[in-house]
Motif scaffolding. Structure first.
Motif, PDB file in Angstrom:
ATOM      1  N   HIS A 157       0.840  -1.211   0.000  1.00 63.72           N
ATOM      2  CA  HIS A 157       0.000   0.000   0.000  1.00 63.72           C
ATOM      3  C   HIS A 157       0.870   1.254   0.000  1.00 63.72           C
ATOM      4  N   GLY A 158       1.854   1.276   0.889  1.00 64.69           N
ATOM      5  CA  GLY A 158       2.707   2.452   0.979  1.00 64.69           C
ATOM      6  C   GLY A 158       3.474   2.717  -0.307  1.00 64.69           C
ATOM      7  N   LEU A 159       4.059   1.659  -0.887  1.00 64.99           N
ATOM      8  CA  LEU A 159       4.836   1.815  -2.110  1.00 64.99           C
ATOM      9  C   LEU A 159       3.969   2.195  -3.303  1.00 64.99           C
ATOM     10  N   TRP A 160       2.822   1.523  -3.445  1.00 63.45           N
ATOM     11  CA  TRP A 160       1.962   1.774  -4.601  1.00 63.45           C
ATOM     12  C   TRP A 160       1.396   3.186  -4.577  1.00 63.45           C
ATOM     13  N   PHE A 161       0.799   3.579  -3.463  1.00 66.98           N
ATOM     14  CA  PHE A 161       0.168   4.889  -3.403  1.00 66.98           C
ATOM     15  C   PHE A 161       1.197   6.014  -3.335  1.00 66.98           C
ATOM     16  N   GLY A 162       2.378   5.710  -2.799  1.00 67.23           N
ATOM     17  CA  GLY A 162       3.455   6.690  -2.866  1.00 67.23           C
ATOM     18  C   GLY A 162       3.854   6.926  -4.315  1.00 67.23           C
ATOM     19  N   ALA A 163       3.918   5.841  -5.096  1.00 65.94           N
ATOM     20  CA  ALA A 163       4.254   5.952  -6.514  1.00 65.94           C
ATOM     21  C   ALA A 163       3.186   6.727  -7.270  1.00 65.94           C
ATOM     22  N   VAL A 164       1.920   6.502  -6.914  1.00 64.23           N
ATOM     23  CA  VAL A 164       0.812   7.229  -7.560  1.00 64.23           C
ATOM     24  C   VAL A 164       0.950   8.725  -7.308  1.00 64.23           C
ATOM     25  N   SER A 165       1.257   9.102  -6.075  1.00 65.00           N
ATOM     26  CA  SER A 165       1.382  10.525  -5.745  1.00 65.00           C
ATOM     27  C   SER A 165       2.553  11.174  -6.480  1.00 65.00           C
ATOM     28  N   VAL A 166       3.651  10.433  -6.643  1.00 69.16           N
ATOM     29  CA  VAL A 166       4.808  10.968  -7.357  1.00 69.16           C
ATOM     30  C   VAL A 166       4.518  11.091  -8.845  1.00 69.16           C
ATOM     31  N   LEU A 167       3.888  10.071  -9.413  1.00 71.05           N
ATOM     32  CA  LEU A 167       3.589  10.056 -10.842  1.00 71.05           C
ATOM     33  C   LEU A 167       2.683  11.205 -11.248  1.00 71.05           C
ATOM     34  N   PHE A 168       1.624  11.406 -10.489  1.00 65.39           N
ATOM     35  CA  PHE A 168       0.640  12.410 -10.869  1.00 65.39           C
ATOM     36  C   PHE A 168       1.012  13.831 -10.462  1.00 65.39           C
ATOM     37  N   THR A 169       2.184  13.991  -9.865  1.00 66.63           N
ATOM     38  CA  THR A 169       2.669  15.347  -9.583  1.00 66.63           C
ATOM     39  C   THR A 169       3.974  15.621 -10.324  1.00 66.63           C
ATOM     40  N   SER A 170       4.323  14.764 -11.269  1.00 71.12           N
ATOM     41  CA  SER A 170       5.532  14.987 -12.053  1.00 71.12           C
ATOM     42  C   SER A 170       5.330  16.179 -12.975  1.00 71.12           C
ATOM     43  N   ARG A 171       6.424  16.810 -13.379  1.00 67.12           N
ATOM     44  CA  ARG A 171       6.325  17.991 -14.234  1.00 67.12           C
ATOM     45  C   ARG A 171       5.663  17.679 -15.566  1.00 67.12           C
ATOM     46  N   VAL A 172       5.857  16.455 -16.027  1.00 67.41           N
ATOM     47  CA  VAL A 172       5.273  16.064 -17.317  1.00 67.41           C
ATOM     48  C   VAL A 172       3.754  16.084 -17.256  1.00 67.41           C
ATOM     49  N   LEU A 173       3.213  15.594 -16.120  1.00 62.93           N
ATOM     50  CA  LEU A 173       1.757  15.492 -16.007  1.00 62.93           C
ATOM     51  C   LEU A 173       1.121  16.695 -15.323  1.00 62.93           C
ATOM     52  N   GLN A 174       1.922  17.480 -14.592  1.00 65.40           N
ATOM     53  CA  GLN A 174       1.351  18.545 -13.776  1.00 65.40           C
ATOM     54  C   GLN A 174       0.620  19.594 -14.615  1.00 65.40           C
ATOM     55  N   HIS A 175       1.212  19.980 -15.754  1.00 61.51           N
ATOM     56  CA  HIS A 175       0.583  20.986 -16.607  1.00 61.51           C
ATOM     57  C   HIS A 175      -0.744  20.466 -17.161  1.00 61.51           C
ATOM     58  N   ARG A 176      -0.748  19.214 -17.571  1.00 59.69           N
ATOM     59  CA  ARG A 176      -1.983  18.632 -18.087  1.00 59.69           C
ATOM     60  C   ARG A 176      -3.035  18.509 -16.993  1.00 59.69           C
ATOM     61  N   MET A 177      -2.588  18.146 -15.793  1.00 57.19           N
ATOM     62  CA  MET A 177      -3.512  18.011 -14.679  1.00 57.19           C
ATOM     63  C   MET A 177      -4.150  19.350 -14.320  1.00 57.19           C
ATOM     64  N   ALA A 178      -3.371  20.438 -14.466  1.00 58.26           N
ATOM     65  CA  ALA A 178      -3.900  21.762 -14.150  1.00 58.26           C
ATOM     66  C   ALA A 178      -5.083  22.096 -15.058  1.00 58.26           C
ATOM     67  N   LYS A 179      -5.027  21.638 -16.293  1.00 58.30           N
ATOM     68  CA  LYS A 179      -6.093  21.937 -17.250  1.00 58.30           C
ATOM     69  C   LYS A 179      -7.371  21.159 -16.956  1.00 58.30           C
ATOM     70  N   ILE A 180      -7.206  19.951 -16.439  1.00 59.46           N
ATOM     71  CA  ILE A 180      -8.387  19.116 -16.205  1.00 59.46           C
ATOM     72  C   ILE A 180      -8.687  18.961 -14.712  1.00 59.46           C
ATOM     73  N   LYS A 181      -8.025  19.804 -13.899  1.00 60.70           N
ATOM     74  CA  LYS A 181      -8.123  19.655 -12.446  1.00 60.70           C
ATOM     75  C   LYS A 181      -9.562  19.700 -11.927  1.00 60.70           C
ATOM     76  N   LYS A 182     -10.347  20.674 -12.386  1.00 59.28           N
ATOM     77  CA  LYS A 182     -11.716  20.806 -11.893  1.00 59.28           C
ATOM     78  C   LYS A 182     -12.524  19.564 -12.208  1.00 59.28           C
ATOM     79  N   ARG A 183     -12.459  19.123 -13.468  1.00 59.50           N
ATOM     80  CA  ARG A 183     -13.211  17.937 -13.863  1.00 59.50           C
ATOM     81  C   ARG A 183     -12.720  16.706 -13.121  1.00 59.50           C
TER      82      ARG A 183
END
Length: 204
Positions: A157-183
């Motif tokens: 649990h710790g490793l998987w969800f830690g990886a999820v948090s790192v992946l979805f806050t990476s610079r590559v995805l962060q800009h895209r996430m900002a655009k779809i954040k509300k949805r």
């Protein structure tokens, strides 16, 4: 072979999308990587509670006392609905200044959210009660093996969800996430509320 099968079952349970995944994703995207990591730590610590009450026999009591079990199920369902509703209502919050938010985070807040989300999740409770009840019997008292397996699940649990948090806050995805954040927040919130309603309805 049995050990391998149990290891695979544990892995599938952890990576299957559910309330924990949605909460880690929501906190990571809206409040930064640190929020997601601390949420993951809380989830991992909650596994220790499931291990504890199962080994002490409380799992047996819950599974055989309909009134008590339904109380726990309702508590978990209501918490999921609350988190989901809060996510929807705060979906308009800006993602600007994530780095600043990370510095000002209260780790205990996110750790406690993750802890409660997992410890009150009836699906997780059912998983541990049903699985451990097969591993522990009057003829089989291999509590050491069960404890090691529980620790394995907690670590996953710790490793998987830690990886999820790192992946979805990476610079590559962060800009895209900002655009779809509300949805995304609305979808995550609706998912949490839906899980809470479904789990609560099953108690009726």
């Amino acid at each position: 072979m049995e050990i391998i099968s149990l290891a695979i079952v544990g892995l599938l349970i952890v990576i299957s999308p559910g309330a924990d995944f949605v909460l880690v994703l929501k906190n990571s995207v809206t409040s930064g990587r640190a929020a997601g990591v601390w949420t993951a730590v809380g989830i991992s610590l909650a596994i220790g509670v499931h291990i504890g009450y199962t080994l002490l026999g409380i799992g047996y009591l819950i599974s055989h006392n309909v009134y008590l079990f339904n109380m726990v199920k309702y508590a978990g369902a209501l918490y999921l609905i609350y988190i989901g509703l809060k996510s929807i209502l705060t979906a308009n919050a800006s993602l600007d200044g994530v780095e600043k938010d990370e510095v000002q985070l209260k780790p205990s807040q996110y750790l406690f959210q993750g802890f409660l989300c997992n410890v009150l999740n009836p699906k997780t409770m059912l998983f541990f009660v049903s699985l451990f009840s097969q591993l522990i019997s009057p003829e089989n008292h291999e509590y050491g093996s069960v404890l090691l397996y529980g620790l394995y699940i907690a670590l996953l649990h710790g490793l998987w969800f830690g990886a999820v948090s790192v992946l979805f806050t990476s610079r590559v995805l962060q800009h895209r996430m900002a655009k779809i954040k509300k949805r995304l927040c609305q979808v995550c919130g609706a998912g949490l509320m839906g899980l809470g309603i479904v789990l609560g309805a099953k108690s009726l």
